[in-house]
Design a protein around this motif. Structure first.
Motif, PDB file in Angstrom:
ATOM      1  N   TYR A   1     -46.224   2.252 -24.269  1.00 13.97           N
ATOM      2  CA  TYR A   1     -45.913   1.876 -22.886  1.00 13.97           C
ATOM      3  C   TYR A   1     -46.300   0.421 -22.632  1.00 13.97           C
ATOM      4  N   VAL A   2     -45.423  -0.252 -21.928  1.00 15.18           N
ATOM      5  CA  VAL A   2     -45.677  -1.658 -21.605  1.00 15.18           C
ATOM      6  C   VAL A   2     -45.275  -1.909 -20.152  1.00 15.18           C
ATOM      7  N   SER A   3     -45.644  -3.072 -19.658  1.00 11.40           N
ATOM      8  CA  SER A   3     -45.200  -3.461 -18.320  1.00 11.40           C
ATOM      9  C   SER A   3     -43.838  -4.147 -18.439  1.00 11.40           C
ATOM     10  N   ALA A   4     -43.156  -4.265 -17.305  1.00 13.86           N
ATOM     11  CA  ALA A   4     -41.859  -4.964 -17.297  1.00 13.86           C
ATOM     12  C   ALA A   4     -42.057  -6.407 -17.757  1.00 13.86           C
TER      13      ALA A   4
ATOM     14  N   GLN B   1     -42.016   8.226 -16.455  1.00 17.68           N
ATOM     15  CA  GLN B   1     -42.932   7.081 -16.468  1.00 17.68           C
ATOM     16  C   GLN B   1     -42.375   5.797 -15.845  1.00 17.68           C
ATOM     17  N   GLU B   2     -41.073   5.585 -15.951  1.00 19.90           N
ATOM     18  CA  GLU B   2     -40.518   4.338 -15.398  1.00 19.90           C
ATOM     19  C   GLU B   2     -40.760   4.202 -13.892  1.00 19.90           C
ATOM     20  N   PRO B   3     -40.602   5.307 -13.121  1.00 20.66           N
ATOM     21  CA  PRO B   3     -40.877   5.168 -11.677  1.00 20.66           C
ATOM     22  C   PRO B   3     -42.330   4.781 -11.390  1.00 20.66           C
ATOM     23  N   LYS B   4     -43.230   5.040 -12.349  1.00 15.73           N
ATOM     24  CA  LYS B   4     -44.643   4.680 -12.164  1.00 15.73           C
ATOM     25  C   LYS B   4     -44.940   3.253 -12.632  1.00 15.73           C
TER      26      LYS B   4
END
Lengths: 83, 112
Positions: free
Chosen positions: B84-87, B14-17
């Protein structure tokens, strides 16, 4: 406290768990139904009951006297409790 | 599979997305544990914050990551469950707020 509190929750929902813990920290009694743990026959009846209370059927739904709070929102819960 | 293995597996996917786990690791671990419970219960990782009906096709929209994650992260910086969250959310640039349910009521009430 005279206000009756009833919650509709899911056993797997963290915000539901947080809401239960929050009410316990306030030392207020409450009843709850973990809807995911009901039998397949019981679930539709309870979902209709929640639907009759609020347009948005989500968890937790907290019935505080005549007021409804959806989601883990401590400030809203305090307000509904008059705290 | 345990929560640690699930954490690493999903993080790599998920991080790469552009979807990051909530910086509150305890919150994440509790949710991952609930996902494993639902996997055991239904055979698929239904969203822990929603009621699954034990029908994979009906529940397809709420199999984690749910289809509502994208618009929720876009609008609020985090998904409905806060898994899940955004940076930007993790760095505190976005204030945490209640994410309303986006799933249509017909789907929530289940097949009649």
């Amino acid at each position: 406290m005279d206000i009756k509190i009833k919650m509709f929750t899911l056993s797997t929902c963290i915000y539901c768990q947080n809401t239960k813990a929050f009410l316990k920290s306030l030392d207020v009694p409450f009843d709850y139904i973990d809807v995911d743990l009901l039998t397949p026959d019981e679930k539709p009846k309870i979902m209709r009951e929640i639907r009759n209370l609020t347009a948005s059927v989500s968890f937790p739904t907290i019935v505080i006297g005549e007021k409804i709070v959806t989601g883990y929102r401590p400030d809203e819960i305090r307000k509904a409790l008059g705290l | 599979m345990n929560t640690e293995q699930l954490y690493e597996m999903l993080r790599k996917l998920q991080e790469p997305k552009g979807y990051f786990f909530n910086k509150d690791r305890q919150h994440v671990d509790r949710l991952l544990n609930s996902l494993l419970i639902n996997k055991e219960r239904y055979g698929y990782m239904a969203c822990p914050c929603r009621l699954a009906v034990n029908d994979r096709e009906w529940d397809r929209d709420i199999i984690c990551p749910c289809v509502y994650r994208e618009p929720d992260v876009k609008e609020f910086g985090r998904c409905y469950c806060g898994l899940y969250v955004s940076a930007e959310w993790n760095s505190g640039q976005i204030t945490d707020q209640y994410v309303p349910e986006r799933r249509p009521i017909e789907k929530i009430l289940g097949p009649s």
